[in-house]
Scaffold this motif. Sequence first.
Motif, PDB file in Angstrom:
ATOM      1  N   GLU B  65      32.908  72.727  31.207  1.00 37.56           N
ATOM      2  CA  GLU B  65      33.865  73.689  31.778  1.00 37.56           C
ATOM      3  C   GLU B  65      33.799  73.578  33.299  1.00 37.56           C
ATOM      4  O   GLU B  65      32.723  73.705  33.884  1.00 37.56           O
ATOM      5  N   LYS B  66      34.937  73.335  33.933  1.00 36.16           N
ATOM      6  CA  LYS B  66      34.933  73.254  35.402  1.00 36.16           C
ATOM      7  C   LYS B  66      35.301  74.610  36.019  1.00 36.16           C
ATOM      8  O   LYS B  66      34.718  75.025  37.011  1.00 36.16           O
ATOM      9  N   ASP B  67      36.311  75.251  35.441  1.00 35.62           N
ATOM     10  CA  ASP B  67      36.680  76.617  35.848  1.00 35.62           C
ATOM     11  C   ASP B  67      37.489  77.223  34.703  1.00 35.62           C
ATOM     12  O   ASP B  67      37.531  76.656  33.618  1.00 35.62           O
ATOM     13  N   GLU B  68      38.148  78.336  34.947  1.00 37.84           N
ATOM     14  CA  GLU B  68      38.841  79.009  33.826  1.00 37.84           C
ATOM     15  C   GLU B  68      40.042  78.197  33.317  1.00 37.84           C
ATOM     16  O   GLU B  68      40.513  78.403  32.203  1.00 37.84           O
ATOM     17  N   HIS B  69      40.544  77.253  34.128  1.00 36.68           N
ATOM     18  CA  HIS B  69      41.712  76.467  33.720  1.00 36.68           C
ATOM     19  C   HIS B  69      41.345  75.105  33.134  1.00 36.68           C
ATOM     20  O   HIS B  69      42.095  74.544  32.357  1.00 36.68           O
TER      21      HIS B  69
END
Lengths: 97, 153
Positions: B65-69
């Motif tokens: 996961e890099k960020d919420e997107h």
Amino acid sequence: MNSILPVHGLPEVTLGSDQATLEEYARKTFVTTDWLKDWPKREKRAARSFYGIPVEARGTIWGVVVLDSSDEHAIGPKDKEVFKLIVKNLGKLLEKA
Amino acid sequence: MSDWIPVPEGIAERPLAHSVRGVEINVFMSPYDVPQFVRGSMDEDLDRFIVEFRYLGEEPLRREEKDEHIALRVGKNSGRLYGIEVNVHALRVNQVQLNVLVPAVVKKAIDDVVRESRRHPKRPQLDRRENFEAAREAIDGARQEIFADLAAV
């Protein structure tokens, strides 16, 4: 290093090769000149071009296929495609082994 | 699911300069690091738009996961980039904006991983810059086909 390494244009190494020739060959092939001096006694001819290509199985480097030739410019663009095909199939076979 | 799009031969074929024990050498990317196929599609189950890459070999993947997107699919053994997942609904934009924003988000995700790998050249697990750049080239060469599925979101 997971890369293809082509080495070509190596000088001819014989029992009578001078120090400068031995040093050039050693520098381009990452061996020592002492090791190289004995080579003509062990082998008939020193390779004058190399092509090293990694072989992978399941994302891990399994080994390297090294092709050598007594021709200093033996490996051309078409040969590279053939070698890629070889390692591709070798990798697939290893994944099934 | 969209069809795989062949990546043109010759991407990432330029020589790369390396120094080995003080000797400058030119090497070429391993054929295993160059994507052979790319595709983009909306995964209804995951509710995410996914850009995927296919290579010579296969291996187990892990998800980052890099960020919420954005989440990346990365080879567990090689660290190679196998996919980019975009949470389109988290972007909270309309259809027209989506068509612009998703390609931009994907581009930024690859730019970020390329930059990260530049920051850690001594850490092999992160040093996949050449592979990431090849993946970016693969997307650039087929942008329209890869993101065509966005129209159906």
